[in-house]
Design an enzyme around this catalytic site. Structure first.
Site, short mmCIF file in Angstrom:
data_model
loop_
_atom_site.label_atom_id
_atom_site.label_comp_id
_atom_site.label_asym_id
_atom_site.label_seq_id
_atom_site.Cartn_x
_atom_site.Cartn_y
_atom_site.Cartn_z
N CYS A 107 20.06 59.40 48.17
CA CYS A 107 19.79 59.10 46.75
C CYS A 107 21.03 59.23 45.87
CB CYS A 107 18.69 60.00 46.21
SG CYS A 107 17.13 59.75 47.08
N HIS A 130 19.32 59.48 38.31
CA HIS A 130 18.54 59.05 39.48
C HIS A 130 17.06 59.20 39.14
CE1 HIS A 130 16.90 58.52 43.37
NE2 HIS A 130 16.67 59.80 43.59
N ASN A 169 10.80 56.08 43.24
CA ASN A 169 12.13 56.51 43.68
C ASN A 169 12.70 55.45 44.63
OD1 ASN A 169 14.34 57.75 44.85
ND2 ASN A 169 13.33 59.71 45.19
O1 UT7 Z 1 15.33 61.36 45.47
C1 UT7 Z 1 15.70 62.32 46.39
C2 UT7 Z 1 15.38 63.64 45.92
N1 UT7 Z 1 13.95 63.84 45.90
C3 UT7 Z 1 13.41 64.36 44.85
O2 UT7 Z 1 14.08 64.61 43.87
C4 UT7 Z 1 11.96 64.78 44.92
C5 UT7 Z 1 11.83 66.16 44.39
N2 UT7 Z 1 10.49 66.68 44.41
C6 UT7 Z 1 9.47 66.21 43.67
O3 UT7 Z 1 9.60 65.22 43.00
C7 UT7 Z 1 8.20 67.01 43.65
O4 UT7 Z 1 8.39 68.22 44.37
C8 UT7 Z 1 6.99 66.27 44.24
C9 UT7 Z 1 6.52 65.15 43.29
C10 UT7 Z 1 7.34 65.69 45.58
C11 UT7 Z 1 5.79 67.21 44.41
O5 UT7 Z 1 5.50 67.91 43.21
P1 UT7 Z 1 5.32 69.49 43.22
O6 UT7 Z 1 4.88 69.87 41.86
O7 UT7 Z 1 6.60 70.09 43.72
O8 UT7 Z 1 4.13 69.71 44.23
P2 UT7 Z 1 4.10 70.49 45.62
O9 UT7 Z 1 4.90 69.79 46.67
O10 UT7 Z 1 4.38 71.94 45.38
O11 UT7 Z 1 2.57 70.32 46.00
C12 UT7 Z 1 1.52 70.81 45.18
C13 UT7 Z 1 0.18 70.44 45.81
C14 UT7 Z 1 0.07 70.81 47.28
O12 UT7 Z 1 -1.24 71.31 47.49
P3 UT7 Z 1 -1.49 72.91 47.65
O13 UT7 Z 1 -0.67 73.33 48.81
O14 UT7 Z 1 -1.01 73.50 46.34
O15 UT7 Z 1 -2.96 72.97 47.86
C15 UT7 Z 1 0.18 69.48 48.00
O16 UT7 Z 1 -0.51 69.44 49.22
O17 UT7 Z 1 -0.04 69.03 45.73
C16 UT7 Z 1 -0.47 68.54 47.01
N3 UT7 Z 1 -0.06 67.15 47.16
C17 UT7 Z 1 -0.79 66.11 46.71
N4 UT7 Z 1 -2.00 66.07 46.11
C18 UT7 Z 1 -2.48 64.85 45.77
C19 UT7 Z 1 1.10 66.66 47.69
N5 UT7 Z 1 1.11 65.33 47.62
C20 UT7 Z 1 -0.04 64.97 47.00
C21 UT7 Z 1 -0.61 63.73 46.64
N6 UT7 Z 1 -1.81 63.71 46.04
N7 UT7 Z 1 0.02 62.54 46.86
#
Ligand code: UT7
Length: 323
Positions: free
Chosen positions: A114, A250, A280
């Site tokens: 990225c 980004h 993204n």
């Molecule tokens: O471009 C390269 C660099 N990449 C990035 O910059 C991405 C950086 N990260 C992010 O953008 C965020 O971390 C995400 C959008 C990927 C995720 O957001 P988050 O607030 O960090 O959520 P999380 O990964 O901590 O997950 C929270 C919950 C989890 O459930 P539990 O364990 O709390 O029950 C996941 O299983 O959300 C759940 N989850 C979803 N729920 C519904 C993960 N994906 C989904 C989904 N739909 N698609």
């Protein structure tokens, strides 16, 4: 007099297929509300079966050349940032060179996931200021839809496909922050974080593999590292946050974009945001945002821009340029 790499043209290409969040609701355990609130993404474009990174890059390149009023053989080089080249080799850049009908100069890919477009800009800038090239096409192009595990809800909803391109040209400047062109660059990587974001395939595995990401861990690194590299680049350029017309970040997550802008003391009405429409697109996201930002009338001649990105590696960096 100081040689500067000045933007002479910009263009982009997005595949025609637009996929709304609601399409994922029918296939995996997710909701439009979750995707919007956690990432800011509403829709993304996916390449058709016939489209490749090089074909989309070629379309973006043609648009940028047209905008610059130049022909392919007016270029000295092509630098293409991608992690999803059509083949292991040759480079996607040489494929674009051929597809454009460019029969001179040189072309190569840059792979920094990225952060790829930031790395590509820094490489192109170095070639220009050292006098090795006068005009360089710098492209970011990706088909991340081809490395998605469609059963993984934590990654498959986040990424999209597309390409953006800039034509950079050597021009004499005064050596001050009032010059047009790239004013500073700042690059970093830290391979200790390999497992936070990677593709589980490649030549050592016999399959091209799928993207794996510990999103919340990447998130934790993102805001601090992006604000820090942006500050370093601004210091190097001799500019301050209140002089910045546009942050062009980004486009991975609106919360990362907002957090970084806040740390930089730049209000959101001076940030170009496209993540809602593109998702993204990895190395393509910054040139797409530059091109769309210009087309929207946000980015104007003479504006001071800070671009920053972080991704797999981890690799990150920032570029300050005057448009
Ligand atoms: O471009 C390269 C660099 N990449 C990035 O910059 C991405 C950086 N990260 C992010 O953008 C965020 O971390 C995400 C959008 C990927 C995720 O957001 P988050 O607030 O960090 O959520 P999380 O990964 O901590 O997950 C929270 C919950 C989890 O459930 P539990 O364990 O709390 O029950 C996941 O299983 O959300 C759940 N989850 C979803 N729920 C519904 C993960 N994906 C989904 C989904 N739909 N698609």
């Amino acid at each position: 007099m100081t040689l500067r790499a000045v933007v002479r043209g910009v263009g982009h290409y997005l595949p025609t297929r637009v996929v709304e969040n609601s399409e994922f609701e029918a296939k995996i355990d997710t909701t439009d509300e979750w995707i919007r609130s956690r990432s800011g993404i509403e829709r993304r474009h996916f390449a058709s079966g016939l489209e490749t990174t090089s074909s989309m890059a070629t379309s973006a390149a043609r648009a940028a050349l047209k905008d610059a009023g130049l022909e392919p053989n007016d270029l000295d080089a092509i630098v293409l940032a991608t992690s999803t080249a059509d083949l292991t080799f040759p480079s996607a850049a040489t494929m674009v060179q051929h597809q454009l009908g460019m029969t001179r100069g040189f072309a190569f890919d840059v792979q920094a996931v990225c952060a790829g477009f930031i790395y590509a800009l820094a490489n192109a800038n170095a070639l220009i200021v050292s006098g090795q090239a006068k005009r360089i096409l710098v492209i970011g192009a990706e088909t991340f839809s081809k490395i998605m595990d469609w059963t993984d809800r934590s990654t498959s909803v986040l990424f999209g496909d597309g390409a953006g391109a800039l034509v950079l040209e050597a021009q004499e400047g005064e050596g001050t922050a009032q010059d047009r062109g790239i004013l500073s660059t700042d690059l970093h990587s830290d391979g200790r974080h390999r497992d936070l974001l990677y593709v589980d395939g490649g030549v050592s595995t016999g399959a091209s593999g799928y993207l794996r990401m510990q999103g919340n861990q990447v998130f934790r690194h993102a805001v601090a590292k992006l604000a820090s590299t942006a500050h370093t680049a601004m210091d190097r350029a001799g500019v301050t946050a209140d002089e910045v017309d546009w942050i062009v970040p980004h486009q991975a997550n609106i919360r990362i974009i907002q957090g970084t802008a806040k740390k930089m003391n730049v209000p959101m009405d001076r940030v170009v945001v496209t993540v809602q429409d593109h998702g993204n697109t990895s190395a393509a996201s910054i040139p797409l945002a530059l091109s769309v930002g210009r087309d929207r009338g946000q980015i104007k001649l003479g504006d001071l821009l800070v671009t920053e990105a972080i991704g797999g590696g981890l690799a990150w960096g920032a570029v300050v340029l005057r448009w």
